[in-house]
Design a protein around this motif. Structure first.
Motif, PDB file in Angstrom:
ATOM      1  N   PHE A   1      41.609  75.859   1.485  1.00  0.00           N
ATOM      2  CA  PHE A   1      40.353  76.952   0.964  1.00  0.00           C
ATOM      3  C   PHE A   1      40.811  77.159  -0.597  1.00  0.00           C
ATOM      4  O   PHE A   1      39.707  77.215  -1.360  1.00  0.00           O
ATOM      5  N   PHE A   2      42.060  77.576  -0.898  1.00  0.00           N
ATOM      6  CA  PHE A   2      42.338  78.026  -2.343  1.00  0.00           C
ATOM      7  C   PHE A   2      42.596  76.736  -3.062  1.00  0.00           C
ATOM      8  O   PHE A   2      43.116  76.810  -4.344  1.00  0.00           O
ATOM      9  N   ASN A   3      42.421  75.640  -2.662  1.00  0.00           N
ATOM     10  CA  ASN A   3      42.567  74.229  -3.439  1.00  0.00           C
ATOM     11  C   ASN A   3      44.105  74.095  -4.148  1.00  0.00           C
ATOM     12  O   ASN A   3      44.355  73.837  -5.215  1.00  0.00           O
ATOM     13  N   VAL A   4      44.950  74.471  -3.109  1.00  0.00           N
ATOM     14  CA  VAL A   4      46.313  74.393  -3.436  1.00  0.00           C
ATOM     15  C   VAL A   4      47.071  73.055  -2.569  1.00  0.00           C
ATOM     16  O   VAL A   4      46.606  73.290  -1.119  1.00  0.00           O
ATOM     17  N   SER A   5      47.791  72.285  -2.871  1.00  0.00           N
ATOM     18  CA  SER A   5      48.137  70.976  -2.184  1.00  0.00           C
ATOM     19  C   SER A   5      49.129  71.589  -1.165  1.00  0.00           C
ATOM     20  O   SER A   5      50.043  72.580  -1.317  1.00  0.00           O
ATOM     21  N   PRO A   6      49.245  70.872   0.304  1.00  0.00           N
ATOM     22  CA  PRO A   6      50.426  71.439   1.300  1.00  0.00           C
ATOM     23  C   PRO A   6      51.548  71.472   0.723  1.00  0.00           C
ATOM     24  O   PRO A   6      52.323  72.156   1.240  1.00  0.00           O
ATOM     25  N   MET A   7      51.966  70.756  -0.348  1.00  0.00           N
ATOM     26  CA  MET A   7      53.270  70.405  -0.892  1.00  0.00           C
ATOM     27  C   MET A   7      53.754  71.776  -1.608  1.00  0.00           C
ATOM     28  O   MET A   7      54.893  72.405  -1.491  1.00  0.00           O
ATOM     29  N   LEU A   8      52.712  72.408  -2.044  1.00  0.00           N
ATOM     30  CA  LEU A   8      53.070  73.630  -2.921  1.00  0.00           C
ATOM     31  C   LEU A   8      53.236  74.719  -1.906  1.00  0.00           C
ATOM     32  O   LEU A   8      54.053  75.616  -2.158  1.00  0.00           O
ATOM     33  N   VAL A   9      52.361  74.817  -0.822  1.00  0.00           N
ATOM     34  CA  VAL A   9      52.479  75.642   0.150  1.00  0.00           C
ATOM     35  C   VAL A   9      53.731  75.503   0.755  1.00  0.00           C
ATOM     36  O   VAL A   9      54.518  76.542   1.134  1.00  0.00           O
ATOM     37  N   GLY A  10      54.199  74.296   0.959  1.00  0.00           N
ATOM     38  CA  GLY A  10      55.707  74.238   1.648  1.00  0.00           C
ATOM     39  C   GLY A  10      56.720  74.597   0.646  1.00  0.00           C
ATOM     40  O   GLY A  10      57.803  75.249   1.501  1.00  0.00           O
ATOM     41  N   LEU A  11      56.721  74.444  -0.478  1.00  0.00           N
ATOM     42  CA  LEU A  11      57.599  74.848  -1.231  1.00  0.00           C
ATOM     43  C   LEU A  11      57.692  76.391  -1.455  1.00  0.00           C
ATOM     44  O   LEU A  11      58.986  76.841  -1.806  1.00  0.00           O
ATOM     45  N   THR A  12      56.703  77.059  -1.201  1.00  0.00           N
ATOM     46  CA  THR A  12      56.734  78.392  -1.307  1.00  0.00           C
ATOM     47  C   THR A  12      56.590  79.261  -0.122  1.00  0.00           C
ATOM     48  O   THR A  12      57.496  79.967   0.093  1.00  0.00           O
ATOM     49  N   ILE A  13      55.254  79.563   0.274  1.00  0.00           N
ATOM     50  CA  ILE A  13      55.126  80.239   1.448  1.00  0.00           C
ATOM     51  C   ILE A  13      55.836  80.067   2.666  1.00  0.00           C
ATOM     52  O   ILE A  13      56.728  80.907   3.269  1.00  0.00           O
ATOM     53  N   VAL A  14      55.764  78.743   3.073  1.00  0.00           N
ATOM     54  CA  VAL A  14      56.540  78.200   4.344  1.00  0.00           C
ATOM     55  C   VAL A  14      58.027  78.308   3.943  1.00  0.00           C
ATOM     56  O   VAL A  14      58.784  78.571   5.094  1.00  0.00           O
ATOM     57  N   ALA A  15      58.437  77.676   3.013  1.00  0.00           N
ATOM     58  CA  ALA A  15      60.100  77.636   2.598  1.00  0.00           C
ATOM     59  C   ALA A  15      60.571  78.923   2.550  1.00  0.00           C
ATOM     60  O   ALA A  15      61.776  79.031   3.258  1.00  0.00           O
ATOM     61  N   PHE A  16      59.934  79.881   1.972  1.00  0.00           N
ATOM     62  CA  PHE A  16      60.424  81.385   1.848  1.00  0.00           C
ATOM     63  C   PHE A  16      60.421  82.066   3.026  1.00  0.00           C
ATOM     64  O   PHE A  16      61.196  82.753   3.289  1.00  0.00           O
ATOM     65  N   GLY A  17      59.462  81.712   3.888  1.00  0.00           N
ATOM     66  CA  GLY A  17      59.240  82.454   5.265  1.00  0.00           C
ATOM     67  C   GLY A  17      60.118  81.900   6.364  1.00  0.00           C
ATOM     68  O   GLY A  17      60.948  82.508   6.768  1.00  0.00           O
ATOM     69  N   THR A  18      60.430  80.656   6.277  1.00  0.00           N
ATOM     70  CA  THR A  18      61.495  80.107   7.149  1.00  0.00           C
ATOM     71  C   THR A  18      62.958  80.404   6.556  1.00  0.00           C
ATOM     72  O   THR A  18      63.908  80.198   7.580  1.00  0.00           O
ATOM     73  N   GLY A  19      63.029  80.499   5.503  1.00  0.00           N
ATOM     74  CA  GLY A  19      64.205  80.733   4.959  1.00  0.00           C
ATOM     75  C   GLY A  19      64.697  82.189   5.136  1.00  0.00           C
ATOM     76  O   GLY A  19      65.825  82.741   4.825  1.00  0.00           O
ATOM     77  N   ALA A  20      64.042  83.221   5.505  1.00  0.00           N
ATOM     78  CA  ALA A  20      64.146  84.565   5.776  1.00  0.00           C
ATOM     79  C   ALA A  20      65.412  84.889   6.667  1.00  0.00           C
ATOM     80  O   ALA A  20      66.011  85.498   6.459  1.00  0.00           O
ATOM     81  N   PRO A  21      65.629  84.133   7.863  1.00  0.00           N
ATOM     82  CA  PRO A  21      66.808  84.328   8.286  1.00  0.00           C
ATOM     83  C   PRO A  21      68.146  84.170   7.940  1.00  0.00           C
ATOM     84  O   PRO A  21      69.041  84.812   7.923  1.00  0.00           O
ATOM     85  N   GLU A  22      68.205  82.967   7.016  1.00  0.00           N
ATOM     86  CA  GLU A  22      69.228  82.579   6.272  1.00  0.00           C
ATOM     87  C   GLU A  22      69.461  83.774   5.185  1.00  0.00           C
ATOM     88  O   GLU A  22      70.932  84.262   5.182  1.00  0.00           O
ATOM     89  N   ALA A  23      68.443  84.311   4.668  1.00  0.00           N
ATOM     90  CA  ALA A  23      68.612  85.430   3.699  1.00  0.00           C
ATOM     91  C   ALA A  23      69.005  86.698   4.341  1.00  0.00           C
ATOM     92  O   ALA A  23      70.046  87.335   3.841  1.00  0.00           O
ATOM     93  N   THR A  24      68.476  86.886   5.387  1.00  0.00           N
ATOM     94  CA  THR A  24      68.855  88.089   6.269  1.00  0.00           C
ATOM     95  C   THR A  24      70.567  88.124   6.672  1.00  0.00           C
ATOM     96  O   THR A  24      71.178  88.960   6.299  1.00  0.00           O
ATOM     97  N   VAL A  25      71.009  87.055   7.244  1.00  0.00           N
ATOM     98  CA  VAL A  25      72.242  86.826   7.741  1.00  0.00           C
ATOM     99  C   VAL A  25      73.126  86.853   6.564  1.00  0.00           C
ATOM    100  O   VAL A  25      74.209  87.484   6.559  1.00  0.00           O
ATOM    101  N   SER A  26      72.817  86.233   5.135  1.00  0.00           N
ATOM    102  CA  SER A  26      73.865  86.254   4.362  1.00  0.00           C
ATOM    103  C   SER A  26      73.829  87.505   3.469  1.00  0.00           C
ATOM    104  O   SER A  26      74.842  87.904   3.190  1.00  0.00           O
ATOM    105  N   ILE A  27      72.626  88.242   3.299  1.00  0.00           N
ATOM    106  CA  ILE A  27      72.811  89.274   2.753  1.00  0.00           C
ATOM    107  C   ILE A  27      73.752  90.597   3.478  1.00  0.00           C
ATOM    108  O   ILE A  27      74.398  91.252   2.846  1.00  0.00           O
ATOM    109  N   ILE A  28      73.313  90.618   4.816  1.00  0.00           N
ATOM    110  CA  ILE A  28      73.995  91.340   5.672  1.00  0.00           C
ATOM    111  C   ILE A  28      75.290  91.347   5.478  1.00  0.00           C
ATOM    112  O   ILE A  28      76.345  92.073   5.604  1.00  0.00           O
TER     113      ILE A  28
END
Length: 320
Positions: free
Chosen positions: A30-57
């Motif tokens: 819809f926003f004319n953004v390639s799936p690769m860019l979505v994967g690099l940002t929204i999806v990657a940071f979202g799925t990386g949240a568990p690592e971030a939570t565990v490591s920061i705690i």
């Protein structure tokens, strides 16, 4: 109760990943953004949240071994295990843009960690530490990467069809896609957290050491969101999103998670972590080479990556 949370965590991971990939892909169209860019940002940071939570705690609790071990272990699993299994199931196509810049940036971020961990102190001895200054450097690298990604996104939009020319049905469904993405992301994060916490409790109950738990159970559990999301994306034939998810997660872990954690609490590093970081750099280089072979990571190459991870897993169990 621990086993119930483990089961619920897996259910949330699988269903959440399905909603997340569907919603994110629809929003990208819809926003004319390639799936690769979505994967690099929204999806990657979202799925990386568990690592971030565990490591920061872990950093807040003054446990640097868990922090850096979780990040390095998760990246090794992502590159060798997740990419390997995903490619075995469905060969991953690699865009030339990704190969030229994003995957090399993964290598660069890994080398930066090795250089910062092994820098010399005032008395010319190896410091074996990620200091607060090192954390700031890593976050600056992350800011540069984000600037590059958003510049690429804007340039990419200029070459796409304007939003107004898209089908009316797609325009009306963007709110639904946003809802799917948000709910899916929440389910992935919560599911990943439950899996990590419950599996760690179970492992400790059966007598595994905390170090071994951090290198295996915690890093594997916190990488499950990337695994489930990438497999789901590949099965839906969104190879770019699947590969972008892994590359983006590794960069996010190396630069943001370790950067933020070392600013919170300087991380003292054990000598043996140098071998793990070196292996992570080697795997990043192998991924770069494999992605250049006809711009596809084939089933055979995926099998080689998977065998590499299994060999590494056996080694760290023996080492500990």
């Amino acid at each position: 109760m621990v086993y119930v949370l483990l089961l619920l965590g897996f259910v949330l991971l699988i269903k959440g990943a399905d909603w997340f990939v569907t919603g994110a892909s629809d929003l990208a169209a819809f926003f004319n953004v390639s799936p690769m860019l979505v994967g690099l940002t929204i999806v990657a940071f979202g799925t990386g949240a568990p690592e971030a939570t565990v490591s920061i705690i872990a950093a807040l609790e003054g446990n640097p071994g868990v922090t850096i071990g979780n990040v390095i272990g998760s990246n090794i699993i992502n590159i060798a295990g997740v990419v390997g299994i995903t490619a075995i199931i469905f060969p991953l196509k690699a865009e030339s843009q990704t190969v030229r810049k994003e995957i090399p940036f993964t290598v660069l971020s890994s080398v930066a960690i090795l250089a910062l961990v092994g820098d010399t102190s005032v008395d010319h001895e190896i410091s074996n530490m990620l200091s607060r200054g090192d954390g700031i450097i890593l976050l600056l690298f992350f800011a540069i990467f984000m600037y590059y990604v958003f510049e690429l996104a804007m340039n990419n939009r200029d070459t796409q069809v304007p939003v107004a020319e898209k089908e009316t049905e797609t325009t009306h469904n963007w709110k639904k896609s946003t809802l799917y993405t948000g709910i899916g992301l929440g389910a992935v994060i919560l599911g990943g957290y439950w899996v990590v916490e419950s599996s760690t409790d179970i492992a400790l109950y059966f007598g595994m050491s905390e170090t071994l738990v951090g290198l295996t159970v915690v890093s594997i559990g916190s990488s499950l969101p990337e695994f489930v999301t990438s497999i789901t994306a590949a099965l839906k034939k969104y190879s770019d999103l699947a590969l972008g998810n892994i590359v983006g997660s590794c960069i996010f872990n190396n630069l943001f998670v370790l950067g933020a954690a070392s600013i919170i609490y300087p991380l003292n590093i054990e000598n043996k972590i140098f071998l793990d970081v070196s292996f992570m750099i080697l795997l990043s280089l192998v991924l770069l080479v494999f992605s250049r072979t006809k711009w596809v990571i084939s089933k055979l190459e995926g099998f080689i990556l998977m065998i590499s991870y299994l060999s590494y897993l056996i080694y760290i169990i023996y080492r500990n």
